[in-house]
Design an enzyme around this catalytic site. Structure first.
Site, PDB file in Angstrom:
ATOM      1  N   SER A  12       0.846  -1.192   0.000  1.00  0.00           N
ATOM      2  CA  SER A  12       0.000   0.000   0.000  1.00  0.00           C
ATOM      3  C   SER A  12       0.881   1.240   0.000  1.00  0.00           C
ATOM      4  CB  SER A  12      -0.897   0.013   1.233  1.00  0.00           C
ATOM      5  OG  SER A  12      -1.490   1.293   1.386  1.00  0.00           O
ATOM      6  N   HIS A  37      -1.131  -1.249  -4.373  1.00  0.00           N
ATOM      7  CA  HIS A  37      -2.418  -0.950  -3.749  1.00  0.00           C
ATOM      8  C   HIS A  37      -2.515   0.537  -3.433  1.00  0.00           C
ATOM      9  CE1 HIS A  37      -6.029  -2.239  -1.473  1.00  0.00           C
ATOM     10  NE2 HIS A  37      -5.686  -1.308  -0.595  1.00  0.00           N
ATOM     11  N   ASP A  39      -4.873   3.365  -1.651  1.00  0.00           N
ATOM     12  CA  ASP A  39      -5.982   3.600  -0.725  1.00  0.00           C
ATOM     13  C   ASP A  39      -6.548   5.005  -0.931  1.00  0.00           C
ATOM     14  OD1 ASP A  39      -6.124   1.182   0.928  1.00  0.00           O
ATOM     15  OD2 ASP A  39      -4.104   1.722   1.559  1.00  0.00           O
ATOM     16  N   MET A  41      -9.242   7.692   0.233  1.00  0.00           N
ATOM     17  CA  MET A  41     -10.083   8.012   1.392  1.00  0.00           C
ATOM     18  C   MET A  41     -10.621   9.433   1.269  1.00  0.00           C
ATOM     19  SD  MET A  41      -7.706   6.443   4.436  1.00  0.00           S
ATOM     20  CE  MET A  41      -6.754   4.944   4.182  1.00  0.00           C
ATOM     21  N   HIS A  70      -8.495   0.999  -4.002  1.00  0.00           N
ATOM     22  CA  HIS A  70      -9.469   0.686  -2.953  1.00  0.00           C
ATOM     23  C   HIS A  70     -10.165   1.977  -2.542  1.00  0.00           C
ATOM     24  CE1 HIS A  70      -9.985  -0.852   1.491  1.00  0.00           C
ATOM     25  NE2 HIS A  70     -11.143  -0.625   0.893  1.00  0.00           N
ATOM     26  N   MET A  72     -12.346   4.008  -0.312  1.00  0.00           N
ATOM     27  CA  MET A  72     -12.985   4.158   1.001  1.00  0.00           C
ATOM     28  C   MET A  72     -13.680   5.506   0.990  1.00  0.00           C
ATOM     29  SD  MET A  72      -9.992   2.464   3.345  1.00  0.00           S
ATOM     30  CE  MET A  72      -8.727   2.580   2.076  1.00  0.00           C
ATOM     31  N   MET A 141     -11.393  -6.450   5.315  1.00  0.00           N
ATOM     32  CA  MET A 141     -10.672  -5.507   6.158  1.00  0.00           C
ATOM     33  C   MET A 141     -10.337  -6.179   7.487  1.00  0.00           C
ATOM     34  SD  MET A 141     -10.327  -2.845   4.288  1.00  0.00           S
ATOM     35  CE  MET A 141      -9.521  -1.844   5.561  1.00  0.00           C
ATOM     36  N   GLY A 146      -9.195   3.523   7.474  1.00  0.00           N
ATOM     37  CA  GLY A 146      -8.971   4.941   7.707  1.00  0.00           C
ATOM     38  C   GLY A 146      -7.516   5.318   7.909  1.00  0.00           C
ATOM     39  N   GLY A 148      -3.216   3.731   8.227  1.00  0.00           N
ATOM     40  CA  GLY A 148      -2.249   2.654   8.181  1.00  0.00           C
ATOM     41  C   GLY A 148      -1.688   2.363   9.562  1.00  0.00           C
ATOM     42  N   GLY A 149      -1.015   1.223   9.679  1.00  0.00           N
ATOM     43  CA  GLY A 149      -0.294   0.888  10.900  1.00  0.00           C
ATOM     44  C   GLY A 149      -1.140   0.401  12.055  1.00  0.00           C
ATOM     45  N   ASP A 176      -6.652  -6.670   3.904  1.00  0.00           N
ATOM     46  CA  ASP A 176      -6.132  -5.309   4.040  1.00  0.00           C
ATOM     47  C   ASP A 176      -6.156  -4.909   5.507  1.00  0.00           C
ATOM     48  OD1 ASP A 176      -5.391  -2.670   3.825  1.00  0.00           O
ATOM     49  OD2 ASP A 176      -6.899  -2.131   2.341  1.00  0.00           O
ATOM     50  N   GLY A 177      -4.954  -4.784   6.098  1.00  0.00           N
ATOM     51  CA  GLY A 177      -4.863  -4.291   7.469  1.00  0.00           C
ATOM     52  C   GLY A 177      -4.026  -5.169   8.368  1.00  0.00           C
ATOM     53  N   GLY A 178      -2.893  -4.649   8.810  1.00  0.00           N
ATOM     54  CA  GLY A 178      -2.080  -5.366   9.783  1.00  0.00           C
ATOM     55  C   GLY A 178      -1.386  -6.605   9.261  1.00  0.00           C
ATOM     56  N   GLY A 198       1.323  -2.381   4.122  1.00  0.00           N
ATOM     57  CA  GLY A 198       1.843  -1.021   4.023  1.00  0.00           C
ATOM     58  C   GLY A 198       3.122  -0.867   4.807  1.00  0.00           C
ATOM     59  N   SER A 199       2.987  -0.623   6.104  1.00  0.00           N
ATOM     60  CA  SER A 199       4.172  -0.395   6.931  1.00  0.00           C
ATOM     61  C   SER A 199       5.081  -1.613   6.952  1.00  0.00           C
ATOM     62  CB  SER A 199       3.756   0.002   8.352  1.00  0.00           C
ATOM     63  OG  SER A 199       2.843  -0.932   8.899  1.00  0.00           O
TER      64      SER A 199
END
Length: 227
Positions: A12, A37, A39, A41, A70, A72, A141, A146, A148-149, A176-178, A198-199
């Site tokens: 991401s 990816h 994001d 928003m 994506h 959002m 999700m 909303g 990252g991280g 997507d997420g973590g 992402g991170s």
């Protein structure tokens, strides 16, 4: 864009250097990213504001793999053509973003893109049961969208339910997420094949040290394969 269920790592760029997107995209692809990816928003559907169609169009020439956008945002439908024009390969809308997700998915495909549908953590798998033949990707999700991280929320039960529901349809399950080397094996074993990170990809690296991105991508891939 052919279909297969091999594991795909989709960094991401929300975690990239915002002053250097072109080189960041080139760096992650050179270091083994399968998809890129993006994001989007709106500060309304989620409490953050990121990229509009003009920014996505500026990213496009640098993306040689798959540009996975994506949304959002709410509403979605007025912006579908703009993101098609920007060059999105996959456009994902949230099932929670409006009352007519069936129509939204039809419109995304009609605009020439692959159609994705995203589910927030509190939304059950059954919400997409009647959308599977209009869908090319389901994004689960594993954080509340909303930022990252965030800390991973275990959605393996939902992933398994979706995998069973999909059957032999050519539908990707994206997470997507973590996602990192500790969580990637859990979601892959449950049936996911596209892992947004992402991170976990960008941490510690830069365009002047892109090999760190490669190490991070390989660490996620190795964790999934057990090597």
């Amino acid at each position: 864009m052919s279909f297969d269920r091999s594991i795909k790592i989709a960094p991401s760029i929300l975690s990239a250097d915002f002053a250097n997107f072109g080189q960041e995209i080139q760096a992650i692809e050179a270091q083994g990213a399968d998809w890129v990816h993006v994001d989007v928003m709106d500060g309304h559907f989620v409490p953050n504001l990121t990229f509009g169609p003009a920014a996505v169009k500026a990213f496009r020439p640098h993306v040689k793999t798959v540009m996975d956008v994506h949304l959002m945002i709410a509403p979605v439908d007025p912006y579908i053509d703009a993101y098609a024009d920007a060059g999105a390969d996959v456009l994902t809308a949230h099932v929670e973003a409006g009352p007519h997700i069936h129509r939204t998915l039809q419109a995304i495909r009609a605009a020439g893109m692959k159609a994705g549908v995203a589910l927030n953590p509190g939304t059950p798998a059954e919400a997409v049961a009647h959308l599977l033949d209009l869908t090319d990707l389901i994004c689960v999700m594993t954080v509340n969208p909303g930022f990252g991280g965030q800390k991973f929320i275990d959605m393996t039960g939902k992933i398994r339910a979706l995998r069973q529901m999909i059957g032999d349809r050519p539908v990707h399950i994206e997470i997507d997420g973590g996602v990192d080397p500790s969580t990637a094996p859990l979601v892959a074993e449950a049936g996911a094949d596209v892992l947004v990170a992402g991170s976990a990809v960008f941490r510690g690296g830069s365009v002047s040290q892109p090999e760190v991105y490669g190490d991070n991508i390989r660490a996620i891939r190795a964790a999934v394969s057990g090597n």
